[in-house]
Design a protein around this motif. Sequence first.
Motif, short mmCIF file in Angstrom:
data_model
loop_
_atom_site.label_atom_id
_atom_site.label_comp_id
_atom_site.label_asym_id
_atom_site.label_seq_id
_atom_site.Cartn_x
_atom_site.Cartn_y
_atom_site.Cartn_z
N ALA B 68 29.80 17.10 18.67
CA ALA B 68 30.48 15.90 19.03
C ALA B 68 29.84 14.50 18.67
O ALA B 68 30.54 13.47 18.33
N VAL B 70 27.60 14.04 16.12
CA VAL B 70 27.89 13.80 14.72
C VAL B 70 29.36 13.38 14.38
O VAL B 70 29.37 12.45 13.40
N GLU B 71 30.14 14.01 14.92
CA GLU B 71 31.74 13.54 14.64
C GLU B 71 31.88 12.16 15.24
O GLU B 71 32.41 11.19 14.40
N THR B 74 30.00 9.77 12.49
CA THR B 74 30.63 9.54 11.15
C THR B 74 31.72 8.83 11.57
O THR B 74 32.01 7.93 10.57
N LYS B 75 32.72 9.13 12.51
CA LYS B 75 33.86 8.20 12.48
C LYS B 75 33.78 6.79 12.57
O LYS B 75 34.40 5.87 12.24
N GLU B 77 30.82 5.04 11.61
CA GLU B 77 30.40 4.83 10.23
C GLU B 77 31.57 4.33 9.31
O GLU B 77 31.71 3.40 8.59
N LEU B 78 32.94 5.12 9.28
CA LEU B 78 33.87 5.02 8.54
C LEU B 78 34.61 3.85 9.02
O LEU B 78 35.06 3.05 8.13
N GLU B 81 33.06 0.60 7.88
CA GLU B 81 33.18 0.60 6.28
C GLU B 81 34.58 0.01 6.28
O GLU B 81 34.85 -0.97 5.21
N THR B 82 35.50 0.26 6.82
CA THR B 82 37.06 0.20 6.49
C THR B 82 37.16 -1.67 6.99
O THR B 82 37.60 -2.28 6.21
#
Lengths: 130, 102
Positions: B68, B70-71, B74-75, B77-78, B81-82
């Motif tokens: 959970a 890492v999930e 990562t979300k 981070e994305l 970026e968006t």
Amino acid sequence: MSMFDDAMSVTMSGLKAQATRLRVITENIANVDTPGFHRKMIPFTVEPSKSGLIDQVEVGDVELDRSELVEIHDPGHPLADENGYYQGSNVSLIIEIADAREAQRSYEANLKMYEQTKQMTSGLMDLLRR
Amino acid sequence: MDVRSLYAAQQYSALKPAFEAESLAGEATSGPSLQDGVKEAVGNFTDVLNKSEEFAEIGFKGEADPHALVEALTKSELAVETVVAVRNKVVEAYQEILRMPV
């Protein structure tokens, strides 16, 4: 973003399920010589999703393998009955190690999927940088 | 010359309401859809960041579910970026307009 989020959640649930499977396997292997130990198994079930159209993997309750326990002949053992037999565990090392190898392959496959989803999302965002 | 510059000034002032309607600061005249979409996107973005921060705190303290964690990271981070990509696009468009000769 929601379809990428869904993909990541499903992959995460797969990773969790395989990790739980590995935990149960290591417990079985650790208890291979414990008298009276029944091998544990966990079923995987599909958990219907609350939102979106992707169902996730869920680990069900731990079940015991009810097959017969092996009888070991050792009259000197404290638990031996009058014939010199006591019940060992029904864990078979070969089966457990093969299962562990399968769990590892599934885990690696899920990891690959995760990386791929991440790459696709980053690639999409890169389009905006041109 | 004077007539031409006056004509150009009139054209610029005619374009001004169109630009305001598309800007992201309040009182949009183009309707609620664009503004609500932006608000919702910003809300989701902060939600994602908060959730990943919570998980990181639990991770520092002790037993966090690694998957959970890492999930969530990562979300987030994305999502960052968006948002950065969108911001860059908006700033670029703004600078393009500034560069227009008067």
